[in-house]
Design an enzyme around this catalytic site. Structure first.
Site, mmCIF file in Angstrom:
data_model
loop_
_atom_site.group_PDB
_atom_site.id
_atom_site.type_symbol
_atom_site.label_atom_id
_atom_site.label_comp_id
_atom_site.label_asym_id
_atom_site.label_seq_id
_atom_site.Cartn_x
_atom_site.Cartn_y
_atom_site.Cartn_z
ATOM 1 N N HIS A 188 0.886 -1.272 -0.112
ATOM 2 C CA HIS A 188 0.049 -0.053 -0.152
ATOM 3 C C HIS A 188 0.864 1.324 -0.045
ATOM 4 O O HIS A 188 0.307 2.374 -0.421
ATOM 5 C CB HIS A 188 -1.003 -0.100 1.228
ATOM 6 C CG HIS A 188 -2.084 -1.075 1.102
ATOM 7 N ND1 HIS A 188 -2.942 -1.083 0.117
ATOM 8 C CD2 HIS A 188 -2.228 -2.012 2.222
ATOM 9 C CE1 HIS A 188 -3.731 -2.086 0.641
ATOM 10 N NE2 HIS A 188 -3.457 -2.761 1.623
ATOM 11 N N ASP A 225 -2.840 -10.462 -2.357
ATOM 12 C CA ASP A 225 -3.486 -10.001 -0.969
ATOM 13 C C ASP A 225 -4.904 -9.448 -1.464
ATOM 14 O O ASP A 225 -5.309 -9.149 -2.375
ATOM 15 C CB ASP A 225 -2.551 -8.572 -0.547
ATOM 16 C CG ASP A 225 -3.315 -8.195 0.955
ATOM 17 O OD1 ASP A 225 -2.394 -8.632 1.893
ATOM 18 O OD2 ASP A 225 -4.241 -7.526 1.120
ATOM 19 N N HIS A 227 -6.482 -7.166 -0.566
ATOM 20 C CA HIS A 227 -6.603 -5.571 -0.878
ATOM 21 C C HIS A 227 -5.774 -5.150 -1.767
ATOM 22 O O HIS A 227 -4.764 -5.558 -1.952
ATOM 23 C CB HIS A 227 -6.252 -5.083 0.383
ATOM 24 C CG HIS A 227 -7.042 -5.332 1.648
ATOM 25 N ND1 HIS A 227 -6.478 -6.242 2.663
ATOM 26 C CD2 HIS A 227 -8.372 -5.043 1.980
ATOM 27 C CE1 HIS A 227 -7.343 -6.318 3.576
ATOM 28 N NE2 HIS A 227 -8.446 -5.742 3.346
ATOM 29 N N ASP A 314 -5.182 -12.848 3.492
ATOM 30 C CA ASP A 314 -6.417 -12.318 4.038
ATOM 31 C C ASP A 314 -7.620 -12.347 3.299
ATOM 32 O O ASP A 314 -8.619 -11.829 3.605
ATOM 33 C CB ASP A 314 -6.112 -10.828 4.447
ATOM 34 C CG ASP A 314 -5.469 -10.113 3.608
ATOM 35 O OD1 ASP A 314 -5.222 -10.818 2.267
ATOM 36 O OD2 ASP A 314 -5.124 -8.750 3.940
#
Length: 380
Positions: A188, A225, A227, A314
């Protein structure tokens, strides 16, 4: 004859089917050739059983797989309430010890990244600002979710440096693949902004290092991931030499709200960004379809020299950080597909880097399974 475990029998069966299929596909499906395949299969069965019970089959088949970890990563203290905690690495390492896999991996000692390589991705003022925030003992950086302590800068430099050491180890032939159990995570992190528990973009620094230090012309990044890796995409979205592929929960329902399927790159980089979005509640079937339809043709066309992986765990149905329902078997499919791509396109060169994954009971198993795929101990 003693019974083999189901997993070993399945691996044997799959290998034998593959041999039959290769004979049929070759157009040499005479009776003699098929009998020959059966004879080889029976001999392999005997050898597999002998090797299994003598404990030799894993070491014979196993790729030399590097493992990056350092206790300094635990010193990045985010507080008891924070999901991105040092406990994530503790359970991973303990799980690998208990399974016996850790002792079969090649331990690679991490070193702090030279700031030159961090500056290849991040603005120097941002690096100094992060260093100052840690030195002053501030509780967070750029946003309340980005908890820091005085040791966070050191840990972040060592995380990026761990990825660099993994790439070095592959390029000099010490290992064939590597898994980096590092934190803080990175995907990120923007050029000049910390986001989503991330400060230095580890995978992006690794990609630039592979290009500039080792002359890799094309680097492929696969981010699974749950996200979207906004930072990684933005860093490379104008660069046609780095392909960023991400599969993640639909941005209308998940942090950070970027990574829509029409985002394909900018200017010269148009066509070297690909996002596969997964709706909440969807799982294995959609992952299989998207990865098969989106990732495989894109990477076959791009022809990367090395694959770097942002490995987030996740997306599992049991992880509370998302609404996606990927299963443990689904994660196996993802890892196996990545290794099949790597074996076909990059001579197996893969560096996988830990990103998310917050279910502390499940995370050790998912990471162990992923490393086994890197090591050639799972899949066919």
């Amino acid at each position: 004859m003693a019974e083999l475990p189901a997993g070993v029998v399945q691996a044997f069966f799959a290998r034998t089917c593959c041999n039959y299929w290769n004979v049929l596909r070759s157009g040499r499906s005479s009776y003699g050739n098929l009998v020959s395949v059966r004879r080889v299969a029976l001999k392999s069965q005997e050898e597999m059983q002998l090797n299994y019970f003598t404990g030799e089959q894993e070491t014979e088949q196993m790729k030399k797989t590097g493992f990056i970890y350092d206790d300094t990563y635990l010193q990045h203290n985010t507080g008891d309430w924070h999901p991105e905690s040092s406990e994530r690495l503790r359970v991973i390492v303990n799980g690998l010890k208990e399974s016996g896999l850790l002792e079969k991996l090649v331990r690679i000692e991490a070193e702090p990244a030279n700031q030159r390589w961090v500056e290849a991705v991040h603005h120097v003022n941002y690096i100094m600002r992060f260093n100052d925030a840690c030195a002053m003992g501030l509780p967070d950086f750029d946003h309340q979710e980005n908890s820091i302590c005085r040791e966070s800068f050191k840990a972040a430099l060592l995380a990026a440096g761990g990825v660099i050491k993994a790439i070095d180890s592959i390029m000099v032939g010490d290992v064939e693949t590597a898994f980096c159990a590092v934190r803080p995570p990175g995907h990120h992190a923007e050029v000049d902004k910390a986001m989503g528990f991330c400060y230095f973009n580890n995978v992006a620094i690794g990609a630039r290092y592979a290009q500039r230090q080792w002359g890799m012309k094309r680097v492929g990044i696969i981010d699974f991931d749950v996200h979207h890796g906004n930072g990684t995409q933005h860093i490379f979205e104008t660069d046609p030499t780095v392909f960023y592929y991400s599969i993640h929960e639909h941005p209308s329902f998940a942090y950070p709200g970027t990574g829509r399927d029409f985002e394909c790159g900018v200017a010269a980089g148009e066509g070297t960004t690909k996002n596969s979005v997964i709706l909440p509640g969807r799982g294995d079937h959609d992952y299989r379809r998207k990865l098969t339809e989106d990732l495989i043709p894109a990477f076959k066309k791009f022809q990367p020299d090395m694959i770097l992986v942002s490995a987030g765990f996740d997306a599992h149905a049991a992880d509370m950080m998302s609404g996606v329902n990927l299963s443990t078997d689904g994660y196996d499919f993802v890892s196996e597909l990545i290794m099949n791509l790597a074996n076909a396109l990059t001579d197996g060169k893969v560096v996988s880097i830990l990103e998310g994954g917050y279910n502390l009971e499940l995370l050790p198993l998912l990471v162990e399974n992923h490393i086994k795929h890197l090591a050639g101990l799972r899949g066919v």
